[in-house]
Design a protein around this motif. Structure first.
Motif, PDB file in Angstrom:
ATOM      1  N   LEU A   1     -18.493  -0.179   7.991  1.00 52.19           N
ATOM      2  CA  LEU A   1     -18.142   1.168   8.269  1.00 52.19           C
ATOM      3  C   LEU A   1     -17.628   1.237   9.616  1.00 52.19           C
ATOM      4  O   LEU A   1     -16.605   1.610   9.795  1.00 52.19           O
ATOM      5  N   ILE A   2     -18.253   0.676  10.766  1.00 56.82           N
ATOM      6  CA  ILE A   2     -17.728   0.783  11.828  1.00 56.82           C
ATOM      7  C   ILE A   2     -16.485  -0.171  12.094  1.00 56.82           C
ATOM      8  O   ILE A   2     -15.639   0.301  12.670  1.00 56.82           O
ATOM      9  N   VAL A   3     -16.746  -1.507  11.558  1.00 58.74           N
ATOM     10  CA  VAL A   3     -15.503  -2.204  11.659  1.00 58.74           C
ATOM     11  C   VAL A   3     -14.087  -1.682  11.033  1.00 58.74           C
ATOM     12  O   VAL A   3     -13.310  -1.967  11.849  1.00 58.74           O
ATOM     13  N   VAL A   4     -14.397  -1.256  10.022  1.00 55.68           N
ATOM     14  CA  VAL A   4     -13.216  -0.717   9.171  1.00 55.68           C
ATOM     15  C   VAL A   4     -12.785   0.555  10.133  1.00 55.68           C
ATOM     16  O   VAL A   4     -11.418   0.878  10.263  1.00 55.68           O
ATOM     17  N   GLN A   5     -13.375   1.337  10.652  1.00 54.88           N
ATOM     18  CA  GLN A   5     -13.076   2.494  11.562  1.00 54.88           C
ATOM     19  C   GLN A   5     -12.359   2.006  12.812  1.00 54.88           C
ATOM     20  O   GLN A   5     -11.274   2.587  12.948  1.00 54.88           O
ATOM     21  N   VAL A   6     -12.843   1.202  13.335  1.00 55.30           N
ATOM     22  CA  VAL A   6     -12.497   0.797  14.926  1.00 55.30           C
ATOM     23  C   VAL A   6     -11.540  -0.222  14.714  1.00 55.30           C
ATOM     24  O   VAL A   6     -10.398  -0.025  15.605  1.00 55.30           O
ATOM     25  N   LEU A   7     -11.568  -1.035  13.863  1.00 55.89           N
ATOM     26  CA  LEU A   7     -10.538  -2.135  13.922  1.00 55.89           C
ATOM     27  C   LEU A   7      -9.388  -2.163  13.025  1.00 55.89           C
ATOM     28  O   LEU A   7      -8.438  -2.732  13.073  1.00 55.89           O
ATOM     29  N   PHE A   8      -9.348  -1.247  12.049  1.00 48.64           N
ATOM     30  CA  PHE A   8      -8.422  -1.052  11.004  1.00 48.64           C
ATOM     31  C   PHE A   8      -7.794   0.336  10.926  1.00 48.64           C
ATOM     32  O   PHE A   8      -6.482   0.480  11.272  1.00 48.64           O
ATOM     33  N   TYR A   9      -8.607   1.343  10.591  1.00 49.67           N
ATOM     34  CA  TYR A   9      -8.092   2.542  10.289  1.00 49.67           C
ATOM     35  C   TYR A   9      -7.610   3.269  11.763  1.00 49.67           C
ATOM     36  O   TYR A   9      -6.407   3.852  11.793  1.00 49.67           O
ATOM     37  N   SER A  10      -8.236   3.350  12.702  1.00 49.99           N
ATOM     38  CA  SER A  10      -8.099   4.007  14.150  1.00 49.99           C
ATOM     39  C   SER A  10      -6.768   3.441  14.628  1.00 49.99           C
ATOM     40  O   SER A  10      -5.850   4.266  15.196  1.00 49.99           O
ATOM     41  N   PRO A  11      -6.273   2.086  14.733  1.00 51.55           N
ATOM     42  CA  PRO A  11      -5.328   1.661  15.231  1.00 51.55           C
ATOM     43  C   PRO A  11      -4.056   2.044  14.435  1.00 51.55           C
ATOM     44  O   PRO A  11      -2.961   2.354  14.882  1.00 51.55           O
ATOM     45  N   MET A  12      -4.296   1.984  13.024  1.00 51.90           N
ATOM     46  CA  MET A  12      -3.141   2.293  12.195  1.00 51.90           C
ATOM     47  C   MET A  12      -2.687   3.748  12.442  1.00 51.90           C
ATOM     48  O   MET A  12      -1.670   4.218  12.266  1.00 51.90           O
TER      49      MET A  12
ATOM     50  N   MET B   1       0.855  -1.128  -0.076  1.00 47.47           N
ATOM     51  CA  MET B   1      -0.130  -0.124   0.048  1.00 47.47           C
ATOM     52  C   MET B   1       0.797   1.145  -0.058  1.00 47.47           C
ATOM     53  O   MET B   1       0.309   2.207  -0.395  1.00 47.47           O
ATOM     54  N   MET B   2       2.132   1.279   0.473  1.00 44.11           N
ATOM     55  CA  MET B   2       2.914   2.397   0.622  1.00 44.11           C
ATOM     56  C   MET B   2       3.870   2.629  -0.269  1.00 44.11           C
ATOM     57  O   MET B   2       4.895   3.213  -0.294  1.00 44.11           O
ATOM     58  N   LYS B   3       4.085   1.562  -1.442  1.00 42.62           N
ATOM     59  CA  LYS B   3       5.167   1.708  -2.252  1.00 42.62           C
ATOM     60  C   LYS B   3       5.204   2.979  -2.975  1.00 42.62           C
ATOM     61  O   LYS B   3       6.597   3.611  -3.010  1.00 42.62           O
ATOM     62  N   LYS B   4       4.349   3.791  -3.413  1.00 40.90           N
ATOM     63  CA  LYS B   4       4.579   4.853  -4.294  1.00 40.90           C
ATOM     64  C   LYS B   4       4.894   5.923  -3.511  1.00 40.90           C
ATOM     65  O   LYS B   4       5.904   6.682  -3.715  1.00 40.90           O
ATOM     66  N   ASN B   5       3.917   6.555  -2.326  1.00 44.42           N
ATOM     67  CA  ASN B   5       4.352   7.761  -1.640  1.00 44.42           C
ATOM     68  C   ASN B   5       5.267   7.396  -0.672  1.00 44.42           C
ATOM     69  O   ASN B   5       5.990   8.434  -0.187  1.00 44.42           O
ATOM     70  N   GLN B   6       5.441   6.311   0.102  1.00 41.59           N
ATOM     71  CA  GLN B   6       6.160   5.926   1.316  1.00 41.59           C
ATOM     72  C   GLN B   6       5.786   6.676   2.360  1.00 41.59           C
ATOM     73  O   GLN B   6       6.585   7.092   3.374  1.00 41.59           O
ATOM     74  N   ASP B   7       4.397   7.213   2.498  1.00 39.32           N
ATOM     75  CA  ASP B   7       4.018   7.624   3.854  1.00 39.32           C
ATOM     76  C   ASP B   7       2.554   6.902   4.016  1.00 39.32           C
ATOM     77  O   ASP B   7       2.206   6.285   3.362  1.00 39.32           O
ATOM     78  N   PHE B   8       1.880   7.642   5.010  1.00 37.05           N
ATOM     79  CA  PHE B   8       0.505   7.263   5.235  1.00 37.05           C
ATOM     80  C   PHE B   8      -0.606   7.685   4.363  1.00 37.05           C
ATOM     81  O   PHE B   8      -1.694   7.249   4.431  1.00 37.05           O
TER      82      PHE B   8
ATOM     83  N   THR C   1      -6.102   7.723   1.885  1.00 40.57           N
ATOM     84  CA  THR C   1      -6.845   7.420   0.594  1.00 40.57           C
ATOM     85  C   THR C   1      -7.618   6.332   0.387  1.00 40.57           C
ATOM     86  O   THR C   1      -8.951   6.415   0.028  1.00 40.57           O
ATOM     87  N   ALA C   2      -7.184   5.083   0.607  1.00 36.26           N
ATOM     88  CA  ALA C   2      -7.768   3.850   0.403  1.00 36.26           C
ATOM     89  C   ALA C   2      -9.026   3.769   1.526  1.00 36.26           C
ATOM     90  O   ALA C   2     -10.083   3.367   1.034  1.00 36.26           O
ATOM     91  N   VAL C   3      -8.844   4.285   2.708  1.00 33.16           N
ATOM     92  CA  VAL C   3      -9.917   4.252   3.821  1.00 33.16           C
ATOM     93  C   VAL C   3     -11.111   5.248   3.404  1.00 33.16           C
ATOM     94  O   VAL C   3     -12.225   4.879   3.229  1.00 33.16           O
ATOM     95  N   LYS C   4     -10.697   6.340   2.881  1.00 35.48           N
ATOM     96  CA  LYS C   4     -11.557   7.325   2.198  1.00 35.48           C
ATOM     97  C   LYS C   4     -12.589   6.905   1.173  1.00 35.48           C
ATOM     98  O   LYS C   4     -13.560   6.958   1.187  1.00 35.48           O
ATOM     99  N   ASN C   5     -11.952   6.383   0.321  1.00 38.27           N
ATOM    100  CA  ASN C   5     -12.567   5.663  -0.893  1.00 38.27           C
ATOM    101  C   ASN C   5     -13.571   4.372  -0.444  1.00 38.27           C
ATOM    102  O   ASN C   5     -14.676   4.183  -0.761  1.00 38.27           O
ATOM    103  N   PHE C   6     -13.028   3.654   0.353  1.00 36.17           N
ATOM    104  CA  PHE C   6     -13.862   2.596   0.982  1.00 36.17           C
ATOM    105  C   PHE C   6     -15.097   3.160   1.668  1.00 36.17           C
ATOM    106  O   PHE C   6     -16.168   2.732   1.467  1.00 36.17           O
ATOM    107  N   LYS C   7     -14.940   4.200   2.416  1.00 36.14           N
ATOM    108  CA  LYS C   7     -16.014   4.836   3.258  1.00 36.14           C
ATOM    109  C   LYS C   7     -16.938   5.566   2.405  1.00 36.14           C
ATOM    110  O   LYS C   7     -18.102   5.305   2.463  1.00 36.14           O
TER     111      LYS C   7
END
Length: 152
Positions: free
Chosen positions: A67-78, A1-8, A13-19
């Protein structure tokens, strides 16, 4: 996921598109529920609902749960550990933050295929200088010396 920009930013963007797509699905299911809910009304029987109404409600619930699972279990911890993820991400090309892996790679510096021609004596002098300056331990110096001497 980070190969191009080498940052977060790519994860953001991926989470924003998913949401965005999930909200579209949720709104579509809610509109479908309204359509199927209002379709079956008669004055003598009152409201009655068909299977399509319940199915669209179930799909809306699933979309909301995603929406809840991705926010709570994926995006927030990362996001809380975004600096660590930037350095140690799966496609990151930045050096790893783990000190032991860096020290081990320094000791394993002697790889014949990747090095240009070198003099064993020159390399031993460089390693001795590192040891004298306190950059490496006696044990690391001895490992490097043994590896160098085995090469000849």
């Amino acid at each position: 996921m980070m190969k191009k920009n080498q940052d977060f930013s790519s994860i953001d963007t991926a989470v924003k598109n998913f949401k965005g797509y999930t909200w579209l699905a949720l709104i579509g299911c809610a509109l479908s529920s309204l359509y199927w809910g209002n379709k079956y009304f008669s004055e003598e029987d009152g409201w009655y609902y068909d299977d399509e109404f319940f199915a669209s409600l179930i799909f809306a619930g699933i979309a909301f749960a995603y929406l809840i699972v991705v926010q709570v279990l994926f995006y927030s911890p990362m996001n809380r550990h975004r600096e660590w993820v930037e350095v140690n991400g799966i496609f990151s090309t930045k050096p790893k933050s783990d000190k032991s892996s860096v020290n081990q790679s320094e000791v394993d510096i002697i790889k014949g295929e990747k090095l240009k021609q070198y003099s064993v004596a020159d390399e031993l002098i460089k390693w001795a200088k590192l040891k004298e300056d306190g950059h490496i331990s006696e044990e690391e110096f001895n490992e490097a010396r043994i590896k160098l001497l085995k090469r000849n």
